[in-house]
Design an enzyme around this catalytic site. Structure first.
Site, mmCIF file in Angstrom:
data_model
loop_
_atom_site.group_PDB
_atom_site.id
_atom_site.type_symbol
_atom_site.label_atom_id
_atom_site.label_comp_id
_atom_site.label_asym_id
_atom_site.label_seq_id
_atom_site.Cartn_x
_atom_site.Cartn_y
_atom_site.Cartn_z
ATOM 1 N N TYR A 171 0.245 -0.795 0.093
ATOM 2 C CA TYR A 171 0.148 0.041 -0.080
ATOM 3 C C TYR A 171 0.729 0.894 -0.224
ATOM 4 O O TYR A 171 0.371 2.235 -0.744
ATOM 5 C CB TYR A 171 -0.642 -0.196 1.787
ATOM 6 N N THR A 224 -12.073 5.502 9.332
ATOM 7 C CA THR A 224 -13.434 5.327 8.738
ATOM 8 C C THR A 224 -13.256 3.682 7.914
ATOM 9 O O THR A 224 -12.674 3.179 8.648
ATOM 10 C CB THR A 224 -12.599 5.519 6.816
#
Length: 264
Positions: free
Chosen positions: A158, A195
């Site tokens: 990532y 989130t």
């Protein structure tokens, strides 16, 4: 009119059905822009677009597919009567130790985060440049990550993809300038936001044994952050509005940290 007034602007936001993308869509609309939410999640995306009110819309988009991009941008341009803001927000994170990397999961992150952003810039340029369907220039805002600037365990791939987004941003800005496209290209580096993706990361790194619990993982992030808290969706959304606005008219090829100082 203030320099953060986006009245009359036309924007497309990828991954706009939830999380940061939804917040960015709402912030752009609140600043006066007409917004097209672009996402794979048709029902959620359409609901967000409907909630924004009249003058906004939804298009289906698979950011990894060139033909899907071509169709979505053409549809958005027709719906809005132009296009001058593209936010490349869609992204995924799959947590893994390097010794356990799954090649398929590596490719998936490369496809969504790096290829998806590359195609977004491509089709933004083709539409916004002179002679394009919109042809009035504009702004592209890519969503990188604080992970591009720090070494946090469990997110090697990532982090690499988000570092790639940073480099793409800078080269794209130079190409746009050299070729006279009139499109500014910048990126933001969001810090950790609670989130679904952020919460999932905390759970995952704890599950790998890197931290004793998700709470300890979150605490470690906060400890590294001079502002002393996690980020909020509004923090990231406001930064996107700024970069899309005339207040950032001479900001180009830049990466804006929105991480409370974590990546300094």
């Amino acid at each position: 009119m203030t320099v953060l007034d986006l009245t009359g602007r036309k924007a497309l936001v990828t991954g706009g059905a939830q999380g940061l993308g939804e917040g960015m869509s709402r912030a752009l609309a609140a600043a006066g822009a007409h917004v097209v939410v672009a996402d794979l999640q048709d029902d959620l995306g359409a609901q967000v677009a409907e909630s924004l009110g009249e003058g906004h819309g939804f298009v289906h988009l698979d950011v990894t597919d060139d033909a899907s991009w071509e169709s979505a941008v053409a549809e958005a341009t027709a719906l809005l009567g132009g296009l001058d803001i593209v936010v490349n927000n869609a992204g995924i994170e799959i947590t893994s130790l390097i010794v356990d990397l799954d090649p398929d999961q590596v490719r998936k992150q490369l496809d969504v985060n790096l290829l998806g952003t590359s195609l977004g810039i491509k089709h933004a340029f083709r539409t916004m440049r002179p002679g394009g369907a919109a042809g009035q220039g504009g702004a592209v805002i890519n969503v990188a990550s604080v992970a591009a600037t720090i070494a946090f365990p469990g997110i090697a791939v990532y982090s690499a993809t988000k570092s790639g987004v940073d480099r793409l941003t800078r080269v794209a800005a130079m190409e746009s300038g050299k070729l006279g496209y009139g499109v500014r290209v910048n990126c933001i580096y969001p810090g950790l936001v609670p989130t679904a993706m952020g919460a999932g990361l905390a759970n995952d790194v704890a599950g790998l044994g890197l931290f004793s619990s998700p709470e300890e993982a979150v605490g470690a992030v906060i400890e590294l952050t001079p502002s002393g808290r996690l980020g909020e969706v509004a923090d990231m959304a406001d930064a996107v509005v700024f970069l899309a606005s005339d207040a950032a008219r001479f900001v180009n090829g830049a990466g804006l940290p929105v991480d409370g100082g974590m990546g300094m």
